[in-house]
Design a protein around this motif. Structure first.
Motif, mmCIF file in Angstrom:
data_model
loop_
_atom_site.group_PDB
_atom_site.id
_atom_site.type_symbol
_atom_site.label_atom_id
_atom_site.label_comp_id
_atom_site.label_asym_id
_atom_site.label_seq_id
_atom_site.Cartn_x
_atom_site.Cartn_y
_atom_site.Cartn_z
ATOM 1 N N TYR A 20 -6.901 38.188 30.473
ATOM 2 C CA TYR A 20 -6.891 38.107 29.120
ATOM 3 C C TYR A 20 -6.087 36.727 28.786
ATOM 4 O O TYR A 20 -4.947 36.245 29.403
ATOM 5 C CB TYR A 20 -6.439 39.337 28.371
ATOM 6 C CG TYR A 20 -5.139 39.861 28.697
ATOM 7 C CD1 TYR A 20 -4.128 39.296 27.732
ATOM 8 C CD2 TYR A 20 -4.889 40.550 29.727
ATOM 9 C CE1 TYR A 20 -2.564 39.794 28.091
ATOM 10 C CE2 TYR A 20 -3.657 41.057 29.942
ATOM 11 C CZ TYR A 20 -2.517 40.655 29.123
ATOM 12 O OH TYR A 20 -1.289 40.842 29.408
ATOM 13 N N ASP A 21 -6.327 36.214 27.608
ATOM 14 C CA ASP A 21 -5.467 35.407 27.193
ATOM 15 C C ASP A 21 -4.286 35.943 26.446
ATOM 16 O O ASP A 21 -4.495 36.820 25.793
ATOM 17 C CB ASP A 21 -6.430 34.480 25.979
ATOM 18 C CG ASP A 21 -5.717 33.011 25.569
ATOM 19 O OD1 ASP A 21 -4.638 33.267 24.944
ATOM 20 O OD2 ASP A 21 -6.403 32.114 25.724
ATOM 21 N N LYS A 22 -3.291 35.149 26.715
ATOM 22 C CA LYS A 22 -1.983 35.517 26.180
ATOM 23 C C LYS A 22 -1.929 35.672 24.314
ATOM 24 O O LYS A 22 -1.297 36.500 23.870
ATOM 25 C CB LYS A 22 -0.650 34.802 26.416
ATOM 26 C CG LYS A 22 -0.523 33.495 25.847
ATOM 27 C CD LYS A 22 0.435 32.640 26.138
ATOM 28 C CE LYS A 22 0.482 31.298 25.561
ATOM 29 N NZ LYS A 22 1.782 30.664 25.605
ATOM 30 N N ASP A 23 -2.854 35.068 23.898
ATOM 31 C CA ASP A 23 -2.925 34.964 22.353
ATOM 32 C C ASP A 23 -3.835 36.166 21.994
ATOM 33 O O ASP A 23 -3.977 36.367 20.763
ATOM 34 C CB ASP A 23 -3.550 33.455 21.886
ATOM 35 C CG ASP A 23 -2.709 32.493 22.133
ATOM 36 O OD1 ASP A 23 -1.434 32.706 22.119
ATOM 37 O OD2 ASP A 23 -3.103 31.321 22.464
ATOM 38 N N CYS A 24 -4.563 36.720 22.834
ATOM 39 C CA CYS A 24 -5.427 37.890 22.578
ATOM 40 C C CYS A 24 -5.553 38.877 23.628
ATOM 41 O O CYS A 24 -6.200 39.306 24.378
ATOM 42 C CB CYS A 24 -6.879 37.376 22.669
ATOM 43 S SG CYS A 24 -8.132 38.680 22.120
ATOM 44 N N PRO A 25 -4.369 39.656 23.557
ATOM 45 C CA PRO A 25 -3.728 40.559 24.576
ATOM 46 C C PRO A 25 -4.841 42.001 24.350
ATOM 47 O O PRO A 25 -5.374 42.282 23.414
ATOM 48 C CB PRO A 25 -2.365 41.045 24.235
ATOM 49 C CG PRO A 25 -2.134 40.676 22.673
ATOM 50 C CD PRO A 25 -3.095 39.563 22.514
ATOM 51 N N PRO A 26 -4.776 42.555 25.435
ATOM 52 C CA PRO A 26 -5.614 44.009 25.319
ATOM 53 C C PRO A 26 -4.849 44.947 24.149
ATOM 54 O O PRO A 26 -3.740 44.912 23.974
ATOM 55 C CB PRO A 26 -5.623 44.496 26.622
ATOM 56 C CG PRO A 26 -4.360 43.812 27.329
ATOM 57 C CD PRO A 26 -4.141 42.452 26.874
#
Length: 73
Positions: A20-26
């Motif tokens: 995942y992108d760090k700007d859109c965490p789970p």
């Protein structure tokens, strides 16, 4: 369905199989907290929410059943 949104839910035992992108965490948390997030996505205009579990196990699917029930509550 007009608008779909995908939500990655990371639970205990999550692996790096789903990067995942760090700007859109789970999303993480209790069933109620995850349900609140799903309800917020719906309120933002999503007609459906696709939940991606990490990990995908029988336990996580059963847990997500609680989440969906809480979201529809």
């Amino acid at each position: 369905v007009g608008r779909s949104a995908c939500v990655l839910v990371a639970m205990e035992g999550a692996t790096n199989d789903r990067p995942y992108d760090k700007d859109c965490p789970p999303v993480t948390g209790t069933a109620s907290e995850i349900a609140d997030h799903i309800n917020a996505v719906a309120a933002a205009g999503a007609d459906e929410v696709i939940i991606v579990a990490n990990p995908i196990t029988e336990t996580s699917i059963r847990y997500l059943a609680e989440v969906v029930a809480a979201a529809h509550g």
